[in-house]
Design a protein around this motif. Structure first.
Motif, PDB file in Angstrom:
ATOM      1  N   LEU A 106       1.223  -1.033  -1.147  1.00 15.48           N
ATOM      2  CA  LEU A 106       1.903   0.420  -1.497  1.00 15.48           C
ATOM      3  C   LEU A 106      -0.011  -0.030  -2.438  1.00 15.48           C
ATOM      4  N   THR A 107      -0.005   1.399  -2.078  1.00 15.34           N
ATOM      5  CA  THR A 107      -1.276   2.212  -3.304  1.00 15.34           C
ATOM      6  C   THR A 107      -1.052   1.498  -5.336  1.00 15.34           C
ATOM      7  N   ARG A 108       0.380   1.209  -5.520  1.00 15.61           N
ATOM      8  CA  ARG A 108       0.933   1.598  -6.556  1.00 15.61           C
ATOM      9  C   ARG A 108       1.751   0.248  -6.303  1.00 15.61           C
ATOM     10  N   PRO A 109       2.409  -0.844  -6.793  1.00 17.20           N
ATOM     11  CA  PRO A 109       3.408  -1.345  -7.390  1.00 17.20           C
ATOM     12  C   PRO A 109       5.189  -0.731  -7.848  1.00 17.20           C
ATOM     13  N   VAL A 110       5.207  -1.363  -8.374  1.00 16.04           N
ATOM     14  CA  VAL A 110       6.982  -0.266  -8.236  1.00 16.04           C
ATOM     15  C   VAL A 110       6.765  -1.119 -10.305  1.00 16.04           C
ATOM     16  N   GLY A 111       7.606  -0.011 -10.948  1.00 13.17           N
ATOM     17  CA  GLY A 111       7.578  -0.435 -12.563  1.00 13.17           C
ATOM     18  C   GLY A 111       7.378   0.608 -13.114  1.00 13.17           C
ATOM     19  N   VAL A 112       6.652  -0.192 -14.958  1.00 10.89           N
ATOM     20  CA  VAL A 112       6.642   1.344 -15.608  1.00 10.89           C
ATOM     21  C   VAL A 112       5.033   1.932 -16.040  1.00 10.89           C
ATOM     22  N   ASP A 113       5.188   2.957 -15.940  1.00 10.71           N
ATOM     23  CA  ASP A 113       3.805   4.309 -15.124  1.00 10.71           C
ATOM     24  C   ASP A 113       2.939   3.856 -16.228  1.00 10.71           C
ATOM     25  N   LEU A 114       3.704   3.490 -17.305  1.00 13.15           N
ATOM     26  CA  LEU A 114       2.452   3.320 -18.646  1.00 13.15           C
ATOM     27  C   LEU A 114       1.416   1.982 -17.831  1.00 13.15           C
ATOM     28  N   VAL A 115       2.108   0.589 -17.441  1.00 15.01           N
ATOM     29  CA  VAL A 115       1.550  -0.522 -17.247  1.00 15.01           C
ATOM     30  C   VAL A 115       0.963   0.167 -15.858  1.00 15.01           C
ATOM     31  N   ILE A 116       1.989   0.547 -14.766  1.00 18.90           N
ATOM     32  CA  ILE A 116       1.227   0.656 -13.382  1.00 18.90           C
ATOM     33  C   ILE A 116      -0.265   1.654 -13.221  1.00 18.90           C
ATOM     34  N   ASP A 117      -0.416   3.217 -14.378  1.00 19.35           N
ATOM     35  CA  ASP A 117      -1.631   3.173 -14.252  1.00 19.35           C
ATOM     36  C   ASP A 117      -2.641   3.061 -14.983  1.00 19.35           C
ATOM     37  N   GLU A 118      -2.500   1.581 -15.814  1.00 15.82           N
ATOM     38  CA  GLU A 118      -3.960   0.957 -15.900  1.00 15.82           C
ATOM     39  C   GLU A 118      -3.797  -0.051 -15.404  1.00 15.82           C
ATOM     40  N   TRP A 119      -3.438  -1.004 -14.261  1.00 13.92           N
ATOM     41  CA  TRP A 119      -3.223  -2.250 -14.357  1.00 13.92           C
ATOM     42  C   TRP A 119      -2.901  -2.492 -12.992  1.00 13.92           C
ATOM     43  N   SER A 120      -2.680  -1.465 -11.350  1.00 12.26           N
ATOM     44  CA  SER A 120      -2.123  -2.056  -9.912  1.00 12.26           C
ATOM     45  C   SER A 120      -2.829  -2.024  -9.564  1.00 12.26           C
ATOM     46  N   SER A 121      -3.780  -1.979  -9.371  1.00  9.34           N
ATOM     47  CA  SER A 121      -4.691  -3.033  -9.126  1.00  9.34           C
ATOM     48  C   SER A 121      -5.335  -4.471  -9.092  1.00  9.34           C
ATOM     49  N   ALA A 122      -4.982  -4.618 -10.677  1.00 12.92           N
ATOM     50  CA  ALA A 122      -5.064  -6.229 -11.735  1.00 12.92           C
ATOM     51  C   ALA A 122      -3.797  -6.925 -10.713  1.00 12.92           C
ATOM     52  N   LEU A 123      -2.444  -6.368 -11.030  1.00 11.69           N
ATOM     53  CA  LEU A 123      -2.189  -6.767 -10.124  1.00 11.69           C
ATOM     54  C   LEU A 123      -1.552  -7.382  -8.982  1.00 11.69           C
ATOM     55  N   THR A 124      -1.606  -5.937  -8.351  1.00 16.42           N
ATOM     56  CA  THR A 124      -1.466  -5.831  -6.595  1.00 16.42           C
ATOM     57  C   THR A 124      -2.614  -7.311  -6.059  1.00 16.42           C
ATOM     58  N   ALA A 125      -3.778  -7.365  -6.753  1.00 22.72           N
ATOM     59  CA  ALA A 125      -4.671  -8.438  -6.744  1.00 22.72           C
ATOM     60  C   ALA A 125      -4.151  -9.837  -6.969  1.00 22.72           C
ATOM     61  N   PHE A 126      -3.745  -9.841  -8.081  1.00 21.88           N
ATOM     62  CA  PHE A 126      -2.769 -10.881  -8.529  1.00 21.88           C
ATOM     63  C   PHE A 126      -1.520 -11.433  -7.779  1.00 21.88           C
ATOM     64  N   ALA A 127      -1.139 -10.694  -7.261  1.00 16.15           N
ATOM     65  CA  ALA A 127       0.319 -10.754  -6.664  1.00 16.15           C
ATOM     66  C   ALA A 127      -0.625 -11.460  -5.541  1.00 16.15           C
ATOM     67  N   TRP A 128      -0.394 -11.104  -4.891  1.00 15.48           N
ATOM     68  CA  TRP A 128      -1.927 -11.373  -3.832  1.00 15.48           C
ATOM     69  C   TRP A 128      -2.535 -12.945  -3.283  1.00 15.48           C
ATOM     70  N   GLU A 129      -3.392 -12.893  -4.291  1.00 12.32           N
ATOM     71  CA  GLU A 129      -3.555 -14.522  -4.305  1.00 12.32           C
ATOM     72  C   GLU A 129      -2.683 -15.157  -4.661  1.00 12.32           C
ATOM     73  N   ALA A 130      -1.356 -14.942  -5.570  1.00 12.31           N
ATOM     74  CA  ALA A 130      -1.023 -16.144  -5.534  1.00 12.31           C
ATOM     75  C   ALA A 130       0.276 -16.340  -4.325  1.00 12.31           C
ATOM     76  N   VAL A 131       0.695 -15.200  -3.753  1.00  9.17           N
ATOM     77  CA  VAL A 131       1.153 -15.641  -2.612  1.00  9.17           C
ATOM     78  C   VAL A 131       0.277 -16.502  -1.185  1.00  9.17           C
ATOM     79  N   LEU A 132      -1.015 -15.973  -1.800  1.00  6.28           N
ATOM     80  CA  LEU A 132      -2.068 -16.462  -0.611  1.00  6.28           C
ATOM     81  C   LEU A 132      -2.344 -18.404  -1.409  1.00  6.28           C
ATOM     82  N   HIS A 133      -2.601 -18.637  -2.162  1.00 11.87           N
ATOM     83  CA  HIS A 133      -2.389 -19.829  -2.439  1.00 11.87           C
ATOM     84  C   HIS A 133      -1.121 -20.512  -2.042  1.00 11.87           C
ATOM     85  N   LEU A 134      -0.037 -19.723  -2.700  1.00 13.80           N
ATOM     86  CA  LEU A 134       1.601 -20.705  -2.400  1.00 13.80           C
ATOM     87  C   LEU A 134       1.119 -21.112  -0.586  1.00 13.80           C
TER      88      LEU A 134
END
Length: 166
Positions: A106-134
């Motif tokens: 999704l364009t934005r992860p699900v969670g607290v807007d305060l965090v998502i507004d600033e960190w959505s791209s970094a959180l998505t990239a980190f989660a994606w890399e974690a799944v790929l590494h797994l």
């Protein structure tokens, strides 16, 4: 002009990993994704401009449903009273409809807007890399394999490993 050797991929057996086991492996391997030394805290602080976010990598979660993988991250910052859960869902293939290594977010992860507004791209990239590494870790446990496909079923992570041979 350099010559190129043809690479033939030989598929291995489909890996069916219970989500609970995959989550335990993810909690171990995510330290490499976060570039954390072996004996250090599992918490990491991300800095972006004047903003900081504490990511608790040791509590990363993984949920698998038909064609959907959701990575859950626990985060906090000084504007939050308590830790917040951020969910990063990825649409993936299924056993009947493989999608290779395509994972759509999704364009934005699900969670607290305060965090998502600033960190959505970094959180998505980190989660994606974690799944790929797994997926890479699970394939490597089978031998000289790499992932060719990541999919999900209810409660099960599905990885198709391929062995590369010149």
């Amino acid at each position: 002009m350099a010559s190129r050797e043809a690479v033939r991929a030989r598929p291995g057996p489909l890996l069916k990993v219970e989500a609970e086991k995959a989550q335990r492996l993810l909690q171990q391997s995510v330290r490499l994704v976060a570039d954390l030394p072996k004996d250090s805290s599992a918490d990491v602080v991300w800095v972006q401009g004047a903003s900081e976010l504490l990511v608790r990598t040791g509590s990363i979660g993984l949920d698998c449903r038909e064609g959907l993988i959701t990575v859950t991250l626990t985060v906090t910052c000084d504007q939050l009273r308590e830790d917040a859960l951020i969910q990063v869902p990825f649409a993936v293939g299924t056993d009947r409809a493989p999608a290779g290594l395509v994972m759509s977010a999704l364009t934005r992860p699900v969670g607290v807007d305060l965090v998502i507004d600033e960190w959505s791209s970094a959180l998505t990239a980190f989660a994606w890399e974690a799944v790929l590494h797994l997926a890479q870790t699970l394939c490597a446990q089978e031998g000289a394999f790499v992932p060719a496909s990541i999919a999900a079923a209810r409660g099960v992570l599905l990885i198709l490993p391929v062995e590369r041979r010149p």
